[in-house]
Design a protein around this motif. Structure first.
Motif, PDB file in Angstrom:
ATOM      1  N   GLY A 228       0.820  -1.209   0.000  1.00  0.00           N
ATOM      2  CA  GLY A 228       0.000   0.000   0.000  1.00  0.00           C
ATOM      3  C   GLY A 228       0.851   1.256   0.000  1.00  0.00           C
ATOM      4  N   GLY A 229       1.898   1.248   0.796  1.00  0.00           N
ATOM      5  CA  GLY A 229       2.804   2.397   0.837  1.00  0.00           C
ATOM      6  C   GLY A 229       3.512   2.623  -0.481  1.00  0.00           C
ATOM      7  N   ILE A 230       3.928   1.543  -1.106  1.00  0.00           N
ATOM      8  CA  ILE A 230       4.599   1.649  -2.406  1.00  0.00           C
ATOM      9  C   ILE A 230       3.623   2.203  -3.445  1.00  0.00           C
ATOM     10  CG2 ILE A 230       5.641   0.328  -4.295  1.00  0.00           C
ATOM     11  CD1 ILE A 230       6.644  -1.638  -2.030  1.00  0.00           C
ATOM     12  N   ALA A 231       2.423   1.639  -3.479  1.00  0.00           N
ATOM     13  CA  ALA A 231       1.421   2.106  -4.444  1.00  0.00           C
ATOM     14  C   ALA A 231       1.100   3.583  -4.218  1.00  0.00           C
ATOM     15  CB  ALA A 231       0.154   1.257  -4.336  1.00  0.00           C
ATOM     16  N   PHE A 232       0.980   3.979  -2.964  1.00  0.00           N
ATOM     17  CA  PHE A 232       0.696   5.382  -2.650  1.00  0.00           C
ATOM     18  C   PHE A 232       1.807   6.287  -3.168  1.00  0.00           C
ATOM     19  CE2 PHE A 232       0.766   9.126   0.079  1.00  0.00           C
ATOM     20  CZ  PHE A 232      -0.550   9.563  -0.057  1.00  0.00           C
ATOM     21  N   LYS A 233       3.046   5.889  -2.922  1.00  0.00           N
ATOM     22  CA  LYS A 233       4.181   6.699  -3.374  1.00  0.00           C
ATOM     23  C   LYS A 233       4.279   6.731  -4.897  1.00  0.00           C
ATOM     24  CE  LYS A 233       6.924   6.553   0.761  1.00  0.00           C
ATOM     25  NZ  LYS A 233       8.198   7.059   1.186  1.00  0.00           N
ATOM     26  N   MET A 234       3.751   5.695  -5.554  1.00  0.00           N
ATOM     27  CA  MET A 234       3.746   5.656  -7.015  1.00  0.00           C
ATOM     28  C   MET A 234       2.549   6.419  -7.589  1.00  0.00           C
ATOM     29  SD  MET A 234       4.898   1.695  -7.664  1.00  0.00           S
ATOM     30  CE  MET A 234       5.211   1.818  -9.422  1.00  0.00           C
TER      31      MET A 234
END
Length: 80
Positions: free
Chosen positions: A50-56
């Motif tokens: 989720g954090g990776i997707a948010f940052k992307m």
């Protein structure tokens, strides 16, 4: 885990976090997806994804992962 098969899950998780923190989101996501295949019910891996997707900038994907975290562990503070 395929490419990171010589790493333990914990080591792979640490590597994914390092990649995410250094802006290497595609690599972080790839490793995290490999971890998810091994530990599909891990709230921590869904939180990381989720954090990776948010940052992307993929907010719908991030929201799905964060929702999954809360399903798996309702008291998970980071995903709330």
């Amino acid at each position: 885990m395929k490419k990171n098969s010589n790493l333990s899950v914990g080591q792979a998780f640490t590597k994914a976090i390092m990649f995410m923190n250094s802006g290497r989101f595609a690599e972080a996501k790839q490793i995290s997806e490999e971890i998810k295949r091994v530990r599909p019910l891990s709230p921590d891996v869904h939180n990381l994804l989720g954090g990776i997707a948010f940052k992307m900038g993929v907010t719908a994907e991030a929201a799905n992962h964060f929702s999954r975290v809360v399903e798996l562990k309702p008291d998970h503070n980071e995903a709330r």
